[in-house]
Design a protein around this motif. Structure first.
Motif, PDB file in Angstrom:
ATOM      1  N   ARG A 184       4.782  -0.161  13.768  1.00  0.00           N
ATOM      2  CA  ARG A 184       3.759  -1.025  13.188  1.00  0.00           C
ATOM      3  C   ARG A 184       2.498  -0.226  12.862  1.00  0.00           C
ATOM      4  O   ARG A 184       1.931  -0.344  11.780  1.00  0.00           O
ATOM      5  CB  ARG A 184       3.443  -2.172  14.160  1.00  0.00           C
ATOM      6  N   VAL A 185       2.097   0.653  13.784  1.00  0.00           N
ATOM      7  CA  VAL A 185       0.892   1.464  13.605  1.00  0.00           C
ATOM      8  C   VAL A 185       1.041   2.395  12.386  1.00  0.00           C
ATOM      9  O   VAL A 185       0.141   2.505  11.550  1.00  0.00           O
ATOM     10  CB  VAL A 185       0.627   2.293  14.892  1.00  0.00           C
ATOM     11  N   VAL A 186       2.203   3.024  12.293  1.00  0.00           N
ATOM     12  CA  VAL A 186       2.466   3.937  11.182  1.00  0.00           C
ATOM     13  C   VAL A 186       2.531   3.168   9.851  1.00  0.00           C
ATOM     14  O   VAL A 186       1.965   3.593   8.838  1.00  0.00           O
ATOM     15  CB  VAL A 186       3.787   4.717  11.456  1.00  0.00           C
ATOM     16  N   SER A 187       3.177   2.014   9.872  1.00  0.00           N
ATOM     17  CA  SER A 187       3.272   1.198   8.655  1.00  0.00           C
ATOM     18  C   SER A 187       1.888   0.742   8.200  1.00  0.00           C
ATOM     19  O   SER A 187       1.580   0.742   7.012  1.00  0.00           O
ATOM     20  CB  SER A 187       4.145  -0.035   8.897  1.00  0.00           C
ATOM     21  N   GLU A 188       1.059   0.361   9.168  1.00  0.00           N
ATOM     22  CA  GLU A 188      -0.314  -0.055   8.830  1.00  0.00           C
ATOM     23  C   GLU A 188      -1.066   1.106   8.170  1.00  0.00           C
ATOM     24  O   GLU A 188      -1.848   0.903   7.249  1.00  0.00           O
ATOM     25  CB  GLU A 188      -1.058  -0.494  10.095  1.00  0.00           C
ATOM     26  N   GLY A 189      -0.807   2.329   8.663  1.00  0.00           N
ATOM     27  CA  GLY A 189      -1.441   3.513   8.073  1.00  0.00           C
ATOM     28  C   GLY A 189      -1.036   3.694   6.619  1.00  0.00           C
ATOM     29  O   GLY A 189      -1.876   3.951   5.745  1.00  0.00           O
ATOM     30  N   VAL A 190       0.240   3.527   6.353  1.00  0.00           N
ATOM     31  CA  VAL A 190       0.729   3.648   4.971  1.00  0.00           C
ATOM     32  C   VAL A 190       0.108   2.549   4.110  1.00  0.00           C
ATOM     33  O   VAL A 190      -0.350   2.798   2.989  1.00  0.00           O
ATOM     34  CB  VAL A 190       2.274   3.579   4.923  1.00  0.00           C
ATOM     35  N   ASN A 191       0.062   1.337   4.652  1.00  0.00           N
ATOM     36  CA  ASN A 191      -0.502   0.218   3.891  1.00  0.00           C
ATOM     37  C   ASN A 191      -2.000   0.400   3.633  1.00  0.00           C
ATOM     38  O   ASN A 191      -2.505   0.030   2.575  1.00  0.00           O
ATOM     39  CB  ASN A 191      -0.230  -1.100   4.611  1.00  0.00           C
ATOM     40  N   ARG A 192      -2.721   0.999   4.607  1.00  0.00           N
ATOM     41  CA  ARG A 192      -4.153   1.297   4.387  1.00  0.00           C
ATOM     42  C   ARG A 192      -4.308   2.293   3.249  1.00  0.00           C
ATOM     43  O   ARG A 192      -5.164   2.140   2.381  1.00  0.00           O
ATOM     44  CB  ARG A 192      -4.773   1.893   5.657  1.00  0.00           C
ATOM     45  N   ALA A 193      -3.455   3.329   3.260  1.00  0.00           N
ATOM     46  CA  ALA A 193      -3.514   4.343   2.202  1.00  0.00           C
ATOM     47  C   ALA A 193      -3.228   3.705   0.844  1.00  0.00           C
ATOM     48  O   ALA A 193      -3.896   3.989  -0.153  1.00  0.00           O
ATOM     49  CB  ALA A 193      -2.522   5.466   2.492  1.00  0.00           C
ATOM     50  N   LYS A 194      -2.243   2.802   0.819  1.00  0.00           N
ATOM     51  CA  LYS A 194      -1.894   2.120  -0.433  1.00  0.00           C
ATOM     52  C   LYS A 194      -3.065   1.287  -0.935  1.00  0.00           C
ATOM     53  O   LYS A 194      -3.379   1.289  -2.122  1.00  0.00           O
ATOM     54  CB  LYS A 194      -0.675   1.218  -0.221  1.00  0.00           C
ATOM     55  N   ALA A 195      -3.691   0.573  -0.010  1.00  0.00           N
ATOM     56  CA  ALA A 195      -4.779  -0.328  -0.400  1.00  0.00           C
ATOM     57  C   ALA A 195      -6.023   0.436  -0.832  1.00  0.00           C
ATOM     58  O   ALA A 195      -6.716   0.051  -1.763  1.00  0.00           O
ATOM     59  CB  ALA A 195      -5.114  -1.253   0.766  1.00  0.00           C
ATOM     60  N   SER A 196      -6.306   1.564  -0.165  1.00  0.00           N
ATOM     61  CA  SER A 196      -7.576   2.247  -0.439  1.00  0.00           C
ATOM     62  C   SER A 196      -7.466   3.294  -1.545  1.00  0.00           C
ATOM     63  O   SER A 196      -8.473   3.657  -2.142  1.00  0.00           O
ATOM     64  CB  SER A 196      -8.124   2.890   0.846  1.00  0.00           C
ATOM     65  N   THR A 197      -6.264   3.794  -1.820  1.00  0.00           N
ATOM     66  CA  THR A 197      -6.166   4.874  -2.823  1.00  0.00           C
ATOM     67  C   THR A 197      -5.158   4.619  -3.932  1.00  0.00           C
ATOM     68  O   THR A 197      -4.993   5.443  -4.823  1.00  0.00           O
ATOM     69  CB  THR A 197      -5.771   6.206  -2.149  1.00  0.00           C
ATOM     70  N   ASP A 198      -4.412   3.520  -3.869  1.00  0.00           N
ATOM     71  CA  ASP A 198      -3.428   3.231  -4.905  1.00  0.00           C
ATOM     72  C   ASP A 198      -2.333   4.306  -4.988  1.00  0.00           C
ATOM     73  O   ASP A 198      -1.770   4.565  -6.048  1.00  0.00           O
ATOM     74  CB  ASP A 198      -4.131   3.094  -6.263  1.00  0.00           C
ATOM     75  N   VAL A 199      -2.045   4.920  -3.844  1.00  0.00           N
ATOM     76  CA  VAL A 199      -1.020   5.966  -3.812  1.00  0.00           C
ATOM     77  C   VAL A 199       0.358   5.369  -4.152  1.00  0.00           C
ATOM     78  O   VAL A 199       0.661   4.240  -3.796  1.00  0.00           O
ATOM     79  CB  VAL A 199      -0.999   6.635  -2.402  1.00  0.00           C
ATOM     80  N   GLY A 200       1.142   6.132  -4.889  1.00  0.00           N
ATOM     81  CA  GLY A 200       2.542   5.766  -5.127  1.00  0.00           C
ATOM     82  C   GLY A 200       3.378   6.322  -3.992  1.00  0.00           C
ATOM     83  O   GLY A 200       3.176   7.461  -3.580  1.00  0.00           O
TER      84      GLY A 200
END
Ligand SMILES: Nc1ncnc2c1ncn2[C@@H]1O[C@H](COP(=O)(O)OP(=O)(O)OP(=O)(O)O)[C@@H](O)[C@H]1O
Ligand SMILES: [Mg+2]
Length: 255
Positions: A184-200
Motif C-alpha cells: 500500500r505504501v509503495v503504491s501510494e508513492g507511485v500514485n503521488r508521483a502520477k498525480a504530481s508529475t504526470d509520469v507515464g
C-alpha cells in the motif's frame, strides 16, 4: 504531453553460447499520465524489455525503434536516457557498498537535472519522501541496498521515483515480496508521483493485487518476447482467473 514509443523491438542477450533472441517485435506506446501494466509468464522477456529500455550493455537491440517525443532513445547512453526522463526500478536492485543513500540520491539528482539541488529544500524533500514511504531516517546513511530487505529495496526504488521525477517510469516487479502494508505504501508513492508529475508508468507485475491500488489504463499480455494481447483492467482479472494457457498453449512457448 510526452510519448514513449516502442516499435517492432527485437533484442538478443549475450550468453556464453552466443546471442540469444529474447524480444521478437514489441510494440508499445505510452503517453504521459498513462499507466500500462505488463503481465506474462516467467521468462517471457519482461525484464529484458526493461533492461533494453534502460540501455543495459548485455542486451543488443537487433532491430526496431524506441523514441521519446521523437528522439532516438537507442542512440542515447544510459546517462542520457536518465536525463531524457527515463527511470527504471529493477526487479533485483543492485547493492552499492560504500555509497550512502543520501549521497547517491543527491549525486543522481544532480546528474539527471544538470545542477545540484539546493541543500535546504533538497534535505526537506528527501526527508518528506522518506517519511511518506515509511523509510527510517537511518537509511540515509546506509550503503545503497546493502543488507536491505526485499521490501526495503523496493521502497528505496520508489523513493528515487518520487525524488527524480522522471517522465516515464518502468517498474519491474516493484510489488514482489512486499507485505500488504508495504504494498500500500509503495503504491501510494507511485500514485503521488502520477498525480504530481504526470509520469507515464510501465508496471511489470505478476499479480492483480497491486493493480487494485494503481489502476492501469491498459494491460498487455507478454508472451514469447512480444505483446500477445491488450485490453483494459478487466484483462488482468481474467489472467488471474485463467492463467496464460490460452496464449502459451498455441505453440508460443519459449524454446
Ligand atoms: N543475461 C542473460 N543471460 C542469459 N539468458 C538471459 C539473460 N537475460 C535474460 N535471459 C533469458 O531471457 C529470457 C527472458 O528473461 P526475462 O528476465 O526477460 O524474463 P521475465 O519475463 O522478466 O521473467 P520473470 O517473470 O521470471 O521475471 C529467459 O529465458 C532468460 O533466461
Ligand atoms: Mg523479470
Amino acid at each position: 504531453m510526452s510519448t514513449l514509443e516502442i516499435r517492432d523491438l527485437h533484442v538478443s542477450v549475450d550468453t556464453k553460447e552466443g546471442p540469444k533472441q529474447i524480444l521478437r517485435g514489441v510494440d508499445l506506446t505510452i503517453g504521459s499520465g498513462e499507466t500500462h501494466a505488463i503481465m506474462g509468464p516467467n521468462g517471457s522477456g519482461k525484464s529484458t524489455l526493461a533492461s533494453a529500455l534502460a540501455g543495459h550493455p548485455k542486451y543488443q537491440v537487433t532491430s526496431g525503434t524506441v523514441t521519446l517525443d521523437g528522439a532516438d532513445v537507442l542512440a542515447m547512453s544510459v546517462d542520457e536516457r536518465a536525463r531524457a526522463g527515463l527511470f527504471l526500478a529493477m526487479q533485483y536492485p543492485v547493492e552499492v557498498p560504500g555509497v550512502s543513500v543520501a549521497n547517491f540520491l543527491r549525486t543522481a539528482k544532480t546528474a539527471i537535472t544538470g545542477e545540484a539541488p539546493k541543500l535546504r529544500t533538497w534535505g526537506k524533500e528527501v526527508k518528506g519522501a522518506m517519511e511518506n514511504l515509511r523509510i527510517d531516517s537511518a537509511f540515509a546513511e546506509r550503503s545503497v541496498n546493502e543488507g536491505f530487505s526485499g521490501g526495503e529495496k523496493k521502497r528505496h526504488e520508489i523513493l528515487q521515483l518520487e525524488l527524480f521525477k522522471p517522465r516515464f517510469a518502468i517498474l519491474d516487479e516493484t510489488d514482489s515480496g512486499l507485505d500488504v502494508d508495504a504494498l500500500r505504501v509503495v503504491s501510494e508513492g507511485v500514485n503521488r508521483a502520477k498525480a504530481s508529475t504526470d509520469v507515464g508508468v510501465l508496471l511489470i507485475t505478476h499479480y492483480t493485487r497491486i493493480l487494485r491500488y494503481i489502476t492501469p489504463d491498459f494491460v498487455h499480455v507478454f508472451v514469447d518476447g512480444r505483446v500477445a494481447e491488450e485490453g483494459g483492467p478487466e484483462l488482468a482479472e481474467r489472467l488471474e482467473a485463467e492463467g496464460y494457457d490460452r496464449f502459451v498453449g498455441t505453440g508460443a512457448t519459449m524454446a
